[in-house]
Design a protein around this motif. Structure first.
Motif, PDB file in Angstrom:
ATOM      1  N   TYR A  82       8.269   1.813   0.446  1.00 44.76           N
ATOM      2  CA  TYR A  82       8.708   2.487   1.663  1.00 44.76           C
ATOM      3  C   TYR A  82       9.292   3.847   1.299  1.00 44.76           C
ATOM      4  O   TYR A  82      10.127   3.958   0.386  1.00 44.76           O
ATOM      5  N   ASN A  83       8.836   4.881   1.995  1.00 40.83           N
ATOM      6  CA  ASN A  83       9.340   6.246   1.807  1.00 40.83           C
ATOM      7  C   ASN A  83       9.341   6.680   0.344  1.00 40.83           C
ATOM      8  O   ASN A  83      10.298   7.284  -0.145  1.00 40.83           O
ATOM      9  N   GLY A  84       8.267   6.362  -0.353  1.00 39.71           N
ATOM     10  CA  GLY A  84       8.126   6.810  -1.734  1.00 39.71           C
ATOM     11  C   GLY A  84       8.898   6.003  -2.753  1.00 39.71           C
ATOM     12  O   GLY A  84       8.906   6.345  -3.944  1.00 39.71           O
ATOM     13  N   LYS A 137      -6.814   3.288  -6.739  1.00 35.46           N
ATOM     14  CA  LYS A 137      -6.897   4.425  -5.827  1.00 35.46           C
ATOM     15  C   LYS A 137      -7.921   4.183  -4.718  1.00 35.46           C
ATOM     16  O   LYS A 137      -8.898   3.460  -4.876  1.00 35.46           O
ATOM     17  N   ASN A 138      -7.650   4.802  -3.566  1.00 30.24           N
ATOM     18  CA  ASN A 138      -8.593   4.876  -2.448  1.00 30.24           C
ATOM     19  C   ASN A 138      -9.098   3.502  -2.018  1.00 30.24           C
ATOM     20  O   ASN A 138     -10.296   3.234  -1.982  1.00 30.24           O
ATOM     21  N   PHE A 160       0.828  -1.195   0.000  1.00 33.34           N
ATOM     22  CA  PHE A 160       0.000   0.000   0.000  1.00 33.34           C
ATOM     23  C   PHE A 160       0.866   1.250   0.000  1.00 33.34           C
ATOM     24  O   PHE A 160       1.930   1.294   0.620  1.00 33.34           O
ATOM     25  N   HIS A 161       0.391   2.270  -0.725  1.00 34.37           N
ATOM     26  CA  HIS A 161       1.030   3.580  -0.728  1.00 34.37           C
ATOM     27  C   HIS A 161      -0.042   4.594  -0.397  1.00 34.37           C
ATOM     28  O   HIS A 161      -0.969   4.807  -1.187  1.00 34.37           O
ATOM     29  N   ASN A 162       0.057   5.202   0.787  1.00 25.48           N
ATOM     30  CA  ASN A 162      -1.024   6.031   1.311  1.00 25.48           C
ATOM     31  C   ASN A 162      -2.298   5.193   1.338  1.00 25.48           C
ATOM     32  O   ASN A 162      -2.324   4.155   1.978  1.00 25.48           O
ATOM     33  N   ASN A 163      -3.329   5.580   0.626  1.00 23.62           N
ATOM     34  CA  ASN A 163      -4.555   4.775   0.598  1.00 23.62           C
ATOM     35  C   ASN A 163      -4.715   3.996  -0.707  1.00 23.62           C
ATOM     36  O   ASN A 163      -5.816   3.522  -1.012  1.00 23.62           O
ATOM     37  N   ASP A 164      -3.650   3.866  -1.454  1.00 21.28           N
ATOM     38  CA  ASP A 164      -3.719   3.205  -2.753  1.00 21.28           C
ATOM     39  C   ASP A 164      -3.111   1.800  -2.676  1.00 21.28           C
ATOM     40  O   ASP A 164      -2.131   1.574  -1.961  1.00 21.28           O
ATOM     41  N   TYR A 181       3.024   6.917 -10.610  1.00 23.41           N
ATOM     42  CA  TYR A 181       1.876   6.200 -11.157  1.00 23.41           C
ATOM     43  C   TYR A 181       1.822   6.220 -12.678  1.00 23.41           C
ATOM     44  O   TYR A 181       0.998   5.529 -13.277  1.00 23.41           O
TER      45      TYR A 181
END
Length: 241
Positions: free
Chosen positions: A73-75, A35-36, A17-21, A101
């Protein structure tokens, strides 16, 4: 996306997961995001990438060589895969990139200078490649490397086969955390207690869960192939090889 290596079976997928994605990679290197997550409808959009510069159809047709894990991790995005370092000689490597993305351009992070030969090594086992990635801290990851059937190498501190490694994500340098493993394909790091749990595909009847304490500055040995609750496939004949 669902096609497996050689289309024998549905392919494995690896996700994080990356943020909520939700980010997912297929065994053939298809990379996509939704997304989301979670939502009522999951729609994946493909991310252009250059994974096929590292593993591609040339390797896939030789058997179940493929992507082994995905970690974000960390972008940054980290992908492990079975790497044909030279003709028919394999180990497990890691590539990484800034997560984007639209397009992801991977480059090498960890590429061992050791490999197991699929024809010359008598007990070569392409399934014992491991390749799991866990985050240790801001500068290091934990990485499992299988024995590829090279059983004696799991007891040799000079090889990466049958080891769990600590890898510096800034320069690719590594050290050995533990040895004596067969095919550790699950890793969990507990930061507050500073230990690693490794789930490991062992010999017949011998799968393992190993607790690796990181407080002591030594290489822990988990016994493979000398000690196991299971038996080598093939019984005594397999053990004597």
């Amino acid at each position: 996306f669902y096609a497996g290596i050689n289309n024998y079976f549905p392919g494995s997928g690896y996700l994080d997961f990356h943020n909520n994605d939700l980010i997912i990679a297929s065994s053939r290197g298809v990379l996509a995001f939704s997304k989301n997550f979670p939502s009522n409808e999951i729609i994946f959009k493909q991310i252009k990438n250059n994974i096929d510069e590292f593993i591609n159809e040339k390797q896939f047709i030789k058997g179940p060589f493929s992507i082994k894990d995905l970690k974000i991790y960390n972008g940054k995005i980290y992908v492990s895969f079975t790497n044909e370092l030279k003709e028919n000689c394999w180990s497990t490597s890691i590539i990484y990139a800034e997560l984007n993305y639209e397009e992801v351009i991977f480059e090498n992070l960890f590429e061992p200078n050791q490999c197991a030969h699929s024809y010359d090594d008598e007990d070569f086992n392409r399934h014992s490649s491991a390749g799991r990635i866990a985050i240790l801290d801001e500068n290091h990851i934990i990485f499992s490397h299988g024995d590829y059937g090279r059983r004696k190498s799991a007891q040799n501190e000079k090889t990466i086969f049958g080891k769990i490694l600590k890898i510096n994500i800034n320069n690719g340098n590594y050290s050995i955390l533990s040895m004596g493993h067969r095919n550790p394909q699950g890793l969990y790091y507990n930061q507050s207690k500073n230990f690693v749990l490794s789930t490991e595909h062992g010999p017949q009847g011998g799968d393992e869960i190993n607790l690796i304490t990181l407080e002591e500055k030594k290489i822990f040995n988990y016994g493979w192939p000398i000690s196991s609750y299971g038996e080598h496939y093939g019984g005594r004949e397999g053990r004597n090889k």
